[in-house]
Design a protein around this motif. Structure first.
Motif, mmCIF file in Angstrom:
data_model
loop_
_atom_site.group_PDB
_atom_site.id
_atom_site.type_symbol
_atom_site.label_atom_id
_atom_site.label_comp_id
_atom_site.label_asym_id
_atom_site.label_seq_id
_atom_site.Cartn_x
_atom_site.Cartn_y
_atom_site.Cartn_z
ATOM 1 N N ARG A 1 0.855 -1.193 0.000
ATOM 2 C CA ARG A 1 0.000 0.000 0.000
ATOM 3 C C ARG A 1 0.886 1.236 0.000
ATOM 4 O O ARG A 1 1.939 1.254 0.652
ATOM 5 C CB ARG A 1 -0.915 0.002 1.228
ATOM 6 C CG ARG A 1 -1.651 1.289 1.392
ATOM 7 C CD ARG A 1 -2.976 1.251 2.116
ATOM 8 N NE ARG A 1 -3.442 2.635 2.278
ATOM 9 C CZ ARG A 1 -3.968 3.358 1.284
ATOM 10 N NH1 ARG A 1 -4.134 2.849 0.086
ATOM 11 N NH2 ARG A 1 -4.334 4.612 1.479
ATOM 12 N N VAL A 2 0.472 2.248 -0.777
ATOM 13 C CA VAL A 2 1.184 3.533 -0.745
ATOM 14 C C VAL A 2 0.175 4.649 -0.520
ATOM 15 O O VAL A 2 -0.964 4.581 -0.998
ATOM 16 C CB VAL A 2 1.976 3.798 -2.046
ATOM 17 C CG1 VAL A 2 3.168 2.862 -2.172
ATOM 18 C CG2 VAL A 2 1.092 3.736 -3.274
ATOM 19 N N ALA A 3 0.606 5.659 0.207
ATOM 20 C CA ALA A 3 -0.205 6.862 0.397
ATOM 21 C C ALA A 3 0.796 8.014 0.487
ATOM 22 O O ALA A 3 1.296 8.335 1.563
ATOM 23 C CB ALA A 3 -1.059 6.764 1.654
ATOM 24 N N GLY A 4 1.119 8.555 -0.683
ATOM 25 C CA GLY A 4 2.143 9.602 -0.718
ATOM 26 C C GLY A 4 3.362 9.172 -1.512
ATOM 27 O O GLY A 4 4.167 10.001 -1.930
ATOM 28 N N LEU A 5 3.497 7.888 -1.735
ATOM 29 C CA LEU A 5 4.556 7.380 -2.613
ATOM 30 C C LEU A 5 3.903 6.950 -3.939
ATOM 31 O O LEU A 5 2.713 6.624 -3.969
ATOM 32 C CB LEU A 5 5.257 6.167 -1.988
ATOM 33 C CG LEU A 5 6.056 6.390 -0.708
ATOM 34 C CD1 LEU A 5 6.668 5.068 -0.257
ATOM 35 C CD2 LEU A 5 7.138 7.433 -0.898
ATOM 36 N N ASP A 6 4.702 6.931 -4.996
ATOM 37 C CA ASP A 6 4.193 6.567 -6.315
ATOM 38 C C ASP A 6 3.681 5.113 -6.321
ATOM 39 O O ASP A 6 4.293 4.230 -5.720
ATOM 40 C CB ASP A 6 5.335 6.721 -7.332
ATOM 41 C CG ASP A 6 4.822 6.651 -8.740
ATOM 42 O OD1 ASP A 6 4.749 7.711 -9.366
ATOM 43 O OD2 ASP A 6 4.472 5.536 -9.189
ATOM 44 N N GLY B 1 -6.813 1.964 -6.856
ATOM 45 C CA GLY B 1 -6.529 3.284 -6.302
ATOM 46 C C GLY B 1 -5.865 4.193 -7.317
ATOM 47 O O GLY B 1 -5.726 3.859 -8.491
ATOM 48 N N LYS B 2 -5.439 5.368 -6.799
ATOM 49 C CA LYS B 2 -4.867 6.412 -7.664
ATOM 50 C C LYS B 2 -3.345 6.405 -7.554
ATOM 51 O O LYS B 2 -2.775 5.608 -6.808
ATOM 52 C CB LYS B 2 -5.414 7.775 -7.228
ATOM 53 C CG LYS B 2 -6.925 7.902 -7.358
ATOM 54 C CD LYS B 2 -7.435 9.182 -6.719
ATOM 55 C CE LYS B 2 -7.353 9.117 -5.207
ATOM 56 N NZ LYS B 2 -7.937 10.247 -4.511
ATOM 57 N N ASP B 3 -2.711 7.358 -8.266
ATOM 58 C CA ASP B 3 -1.244 7.412 -8.333
ATOM 59 C C ASP B 3 -0.524 7.347 -6.984
ATOM 60 O O ASP B 3 0.433 6.611 -6.810
ATOM 61 C CB ASP B 3 -0.807 8.709 -9.032
ATOM 62 C CG ASP B 3 -0.931 8.561 -10.537
ATOM 63 O OD1 ASP B 3 -1.228 7.433 -10.971
ATOM 64 O OD2 ASP B 3 -0.756 9.563 -11.235
ATOM 65 N N TYR B 4 -0.951 8.185 -6.037
ATOM 66 C CA TYR B 4 -0.238 8.257 -4.764
ATOM 67 C C TYR B 4 -1.080 7.740 -3.600
ATOM 68 O O TYR B 4 -0.814 8.058 -2.446
ATOM 69 C CB TYR B 4 0.231 9.700 -4.504
ATOM 70 C CG TYR B 4 1.333 10.094 -5.454
ATOM 71 C CD1 TYR B 4 2.668 9.840 -5.134
ATOM 72 C CD2 TYR B 4 1.039 10.680 -6.680
ATOM 73 C CE1 TYR B 4 3.683 10.167 -6.018
ATOM 74 C CE2 TYR B 4 2.051 11.015 -7.569
ATOM 75 C CZ TYR B 4 3.367 10.751 -7.234
ATOM 76 O OH TYR B 4 4.376 11.069 -8.108
ATOM 77 N N ASP B 5 -2.098 6.965 -3.930
ATOM 78 C CA ASP B 5 -2.969 6.423 -2.889
ATOM 79 C C ASP B 5 -3.543 5.111 -3.433
ATOM 80 O O ASP B 5 -4.641 5.074 -3.960
ATOM 81 C CB ASP B 5 -4.093 7.431 -2.582
ATOM 82 C CG ASP B 5 -4.987 6.957 -1.444
ATOM 83 O OD1 ASP B 5 -4.667 5.928 -0.820
ATOM 84 O OD2 ASP B 5 -6.011 7.620 -1.189
ATOM 85 N N ALA B 6 -2.757 4.053 -3.333
ATOM 86 C CA ALA B 6 -3.153 2.809 -3.999
ATOM 87 C C ALA B 6 -2.781 1.586 -3.158
ATOM 88 O O ALA B 6 -1.918 1.656 -2.278
ATOM 89 C CB ALA B 6 -2.483 2.732 -5.367
#
Lengths: 222, 179
Positions: free
Chosen positions: A145-150, A205-210
């Motif tokens: 999971r990323v939130a703020g990372l690509d 999810g999206k680019d920086y929230d996936a």
């Protein structure tokens, strides 16, 4: 002493487990599976894979589903730890808490209410040293999971090179992902008898929230 | 040379309560030794003593309290954190009361001192016993509600803090090291 480990399947709880095993008998793992990513206390993605990890570790697992709101999820944690105490006779709880006083306070209070010892072997550790230590122990870690990372990070293995890049960006991101920048899944570590192999996944999810949703995984020989 | 005393029964607790203190000492460039509460220690060999805290359920150090008796005659500086605060309080004949406190709370600084500046700080607490009153040997420096959460021993450079400065108030430990 018999202990249980609060286990999310990510790098921190696995490193805490490894340290706990050096000193204590780990009688069970306790996993809380939040219904969504909004949980402020527990690790969200792919908690179902914890069942495979527990099988690989050959350690019994207590797994409970919890809602996102703090009060009810802490009640679920209390009940799970009470079960660990009554059923597996544990006297202590080991967590992978690093720096969050919010999280640590809640774990300490529940342990105290249940008259259990609370151990936080990664507490206040330098985040880069945690990542490096996990790699030196031979952990195989992927980003789920990323939130703020690509989102291109999803599914990638943590490497020394990525740790070096995180260190360069210290101040912008928390290198251990404690700010929710990322979450991880451990595919292999020294206590696993078999390693996890992912054969089917989906990225949502999206680019920086996936999130990397793992649809199919199995244990294979190391 | 700095002496860091562990009050932890279990090595796994030292990862939580001793290692963070040692890292601050090391970051400040001081040499140090770590000793454990059940060892007899020649404290005169050290310029400063840091007594660390331990887990909420850990009171084994009280079974070895006589090992700390030499501190009463010690000429150097002492900082007692949590369990260390309790040891200093008892060493100077103060009675601890059951005050359980877990989490982050506001602390009022009530007396100017060399370890922490300002009127108010936030501090992380994890203890079961502390002081509500002190005898003439201790001077209150900071309060959390009715708890005396920081004190100085009169006429000595001995300080006790019931909270954990390594978590949110590192400057207390750094300032102590440079006293």
């Amino acid at each position: 002493m018999k202990v249980c480990v609060l286990y999310s399947g990510g790098k921190d709880s696995n490193l805490a487990l490894l340290k706990a095993r050096e000193e204590f008998e780990v009688s069970c793992l306790v996993t809380l599976s939040p219904r969504s990513e909004e949980s402020t206390i527990f690790h969200y993605p792919n908690t179902e894979l914890v069942k495979l990890q527990a099988e690989s570790l050959d350690i019994p697992l207590i797994m409970k589903t919890c809602s996102d709101d703090e009060k009810s999820s802490l009640k679920v944690l209390y009940d799970a730890l009470r079960k660990a105490k009554e059923f597996y006779r544990v006297e202590g709880v080991v967590t992978g808490a690093i720096r969050s006083t919010y999280q640590a306070t809640r774990f300490q209070r529940i342990c105290d209410d249940l008259e259990l010892w609370c151990f936080n072997p990664l507490w206040l550790r330098d985040e880069i040293s945690i990542l490096n230590e996990a790699l030196e122990f031979g952990f195989e870690i992927i980003f789920v999971r990323v939130a703020g990372l690509d989102k291109s990070m999803l599914g990638k293995k943590l490497t020394k090179d990525i740790v070096r890049k995180f260190a360069e960006r210290y101040g912008y991101i928390n290198p251990a992902g404690e700010g929710g920048e990322y979450e991880t899944l451990v595919l292999d570590m020294p206590l696993f008898k078999k390693k996890l192999k992912i054969s089917e996944f989906e990225i949502v999810g999206k680019d920086y929230d996936a999130t990397l949703i793992i649809k199919k995984a199995e244990l294979v020989e190391k | 040379m700095i002496l860091v005393i562990s009050t932890c029964k279990y090595p796994l607790s030292e990862e939580e309560f001793v290692r963070p203190i040692v890292e601050i000492v090391r970051d400040c460039g001081f040499d140090y030794h770590v000793r454990r509460y059940y060892e007899r220690i020649e404290i005169e060999d050290y310029s400063k003593v840091l007594i660390c805290g331990t887990a909420l359920r850990d009171f084994d150090y009280l079974n070895h309290i006589n090992n700390f008796a030499d501190l009463a005659e010690y000429d150097g500086n002492v900082l007692g954190i949590c369990a260390g605060y309790q040891i200093l309080a008892m060493l100077f004949s103060n009675a601890l009361e059951e005050i359980k406190k877990i989490g982050v709370y506001k602390v009022r600084i009530v007396r100017e001192n060399p370890l922490i500046k300002g009127d108010e700080i936030r501090a992380y607490f994890l203890h079961r016993y502390a002081l509500r009153s002190v005898n003439e040997k201790l001077i209150p420096l900071a309060m959390q509600d009715e708890e005396i959460c920081m004190f100085k021993v009169k006429g000595r450079d001995f300080y006790g803090v019931s909270f954990h400065p390594e978590v949110l108030n590192r400057e207390i430990i750094v300032n102590f090291l440079y006293l």
